[in-house]
Design a protein around this motif. Structure first.
Motif, PDB file in Angstrom:
ATOM      1  N   THR A 119       0.737  -0.831   0.013  1.00 53.71           N
ATOM      2  CA  THR A 119       0.106   0.230  -0.198  1.00 53.71           C
ATOM      3  C   THR A 119       0.705   1.286  -0.041  1.00 53.71           C
ATOM      4  N   ILE A 120       1.933   0.661   0.851  1.00 56.74           N
ATOM      5  CA  ILE A 120       2.672   2.623   1.069  1.00 56.74           C
ATOM      6  C   ILE A 120       3.684   2.431  -0.264  1.00 56.74           C
ATOM      7  N   VAL A 121       3.991   1.487  -1.091  1.00 55.81           N
ATOM      8  CA  VAL A 121       5.120   1.863  -2.468  1.00 55.81           C
ATOM      9  C   VAL A 121       3.860   2.053  -3.529  1.00 55.81           C
ATOM     10  N   ARG A 122       3.128   2.221  -3.426  1.00 54.81           N
ATOM     11  CA  ARG A 122       1.840   2.439  -4.395  1.00 54.81           C
ATOM     12  C   ARG A 122       1.070   3.867  -3.828  1.00 54.81           C
ATOM     13  N   PHE A 123       1.642   4.117  -3.291  1.00 53.38           N
ATOM     14  CA  PHE A 123       0.504   5.612  -2.489  1.00 53.38           C
ATOM     15  C   PHE A 123       0.727   6.184  -3.761  1.00 53.38           C
ATOM     16  N   ARG A 180       5.660  10.687   0.303  1.00 50.53           N
ATOM     17  CA  ARG A 180       7.775  11.605   0.823  1.00 50.53           C
ATOM     18  C   ARG A 180       7.674  12.728   0.796  1.00 50.53           C
ATOM     19  N   HIS A 181       7.337  13.680   0.976  1.00 47.30           N
ATOM     20  CA  HIS A 181       7.072  14.571   1.416  1.00 47.30           C
ATOM     21  C   HIS A 181       6.087  15.252   2.711  1.00 47.30           C
ATOM     22  N   ASP A 182       5.565  14.470   3.474  1.00 51.54           N
ATOM     23  CA  ASP A 182       4.548  14.488   4.238  1.00 51.54           C
ATOM     24  C   ASP A 182       4.841  13.282   5.762  1.00 51.54           C
ATOM     25  N   ARG A 234      10.854   7.522   4.909  1.00 58.88           N
ATOM     26  CA  ARG A 234      12.460   6.317   5.618  1.00 58.88           C
ATOM     27  C   ARG A 234      12.135   5.285   5.500  1.00 58.88           C
ATOM     28  N   TRP A 235      11.819   5.071   6.301  1.00 54.69           N
ATOM     29  CA  TRP A 235      11.324   3.036   5.880  1.00 54.69           C
ATOM     30  C   TRP A 235      10.182   2.632   5.005  1.00 54.69           C
ATOM     31  N   LEU A 236      10.373   3.157   4.125  1.00 53.53           N
ATOM     32  CA  LEU A 236       9.857   2.845   3.255  1.00 53.53           C
ATOM     33  C   LEU A 236      10.748   2.878   1.429  1.00 53.53           C
ATOM     34  N   VAL A 237      12.041   3.852   1.704  1.00 56.06           N
ATOM     35  CA  VAL A 237      12.930   3.305   1.295  1.00 56.06           C
ATOM     36  C   VAL A 237      14.018   2.358   1.854  1.00 56.06           C
ATOM     37  N   ASN A 238      14.071   2.424   2.903  1.00 53.73           N
ATOM     38  CA  ASN A 238      14.928   1.161   3.842  1.00 53.73           C
ATOM     39  C   ASN A 238      14.342  -0.099   3.206  1.00 53.73           C
ATOM     40  N   LEU A 239      12.750  -0.516   3.030  1.00 49.88           N
ATOM     41  CA  LEU A 239      12.373  -2.205   3.159  1.00 49.88           C
ATOM     42  C   LEU A 239      12.542  -2.021   1.200  1.00 49.88           C
ATOM     43  N   PHE A 270      11.783  -6.549  -1.686  1.00 45.66           N
ATOM     44  CA  PHE A 270      11.427  -5.696  -1.963  1.00 45.66           C
ATOM     45  C   PHE A 270      11.082  -5.014  -3.043  1.00 45.66           C
ATOM     46  N   GLY A 271      12.411  -3.849  -3.400  1.00 45.09           N
ATOM     47  CA  GLY A 271      12.681  -3.673  -4.126  1.00 45.09           C
ATOM     48  C   GLY A 271      12.631  -3.952  -5.993  1.00 45.09           C
TER      49      GLY A 271
END
Length: 140
Positions: free
Chosen positions: A66-70, A86-88, A94-99, A105-106
């Motif tokens: 859900t977060i990666v598609r958001f 990404r901004h708010d 940071r959690w998303l980029v880490n995963l 994942f990526g």
């Protein structure tokens, strides 16, 4: 946590995007952003980089799609647009980029497929150009 993530966020974006009445859309949208605020708070209080500390759990795995598609799909096409990850939501970003950088994942996330899969509808054969995920912008 898994049940909450599924019912409020994973399903909530679809309740928002497929609402046929304005009131239902607004209610679902507000619930999604209240949940995102809570996720941000959970991450702020975590003792590590993941929801519950230094190791990712099933809750992280369930939240990731859900977060990666958001920003790419739900923000624009489902009109879940009160805030953008990404901004708010810096803690969630940071959690998303880490995963995203973790094996499994990526390397299994296809932003072109996400964009086309959500954008190409029977009423519209146009694919939005953005917003491009920050992870892809950093790779160029």
């Amino acid at each position: 946590m898994d049940g909450w993530v599924n019912s409020v966020l994973n399903t909530g974006v679809y309740k928002t995007g497929f609402a046929t009445e304005q009131g239902n859309h607004e209610k679902a949208c507000i619930e999604v952003f209240e949940a995102l605020d809570q996720v941000g708070d959970i991450l702020a209080n975590s003792k590590g980089e993941y929801l519950f500390g230094e190791h990712f759990t099933e809750a992280d795995v369930r939240l990731y799609p859900t977060i990666v598609r958001f920003d790419t799909a739900y923000y624009t096409l489902f009109k879940c647009n009160l805030k953008i990850i990404r901004h708010d939501y810096p803690k969630i970003q940071r959690w998303l980029v880490n995963l995203y950088r973790q094996k499994g994942f990526g390397d299994t996330t296809d932003f072109e497929h996400i964009n086309k899969g959500y954008a190409l509808t029977p009423r519209n054969n146009l694919v939005l150009l953005g917003p491009a995920p920050d992870m892809l912008l950093a790779e160029k």
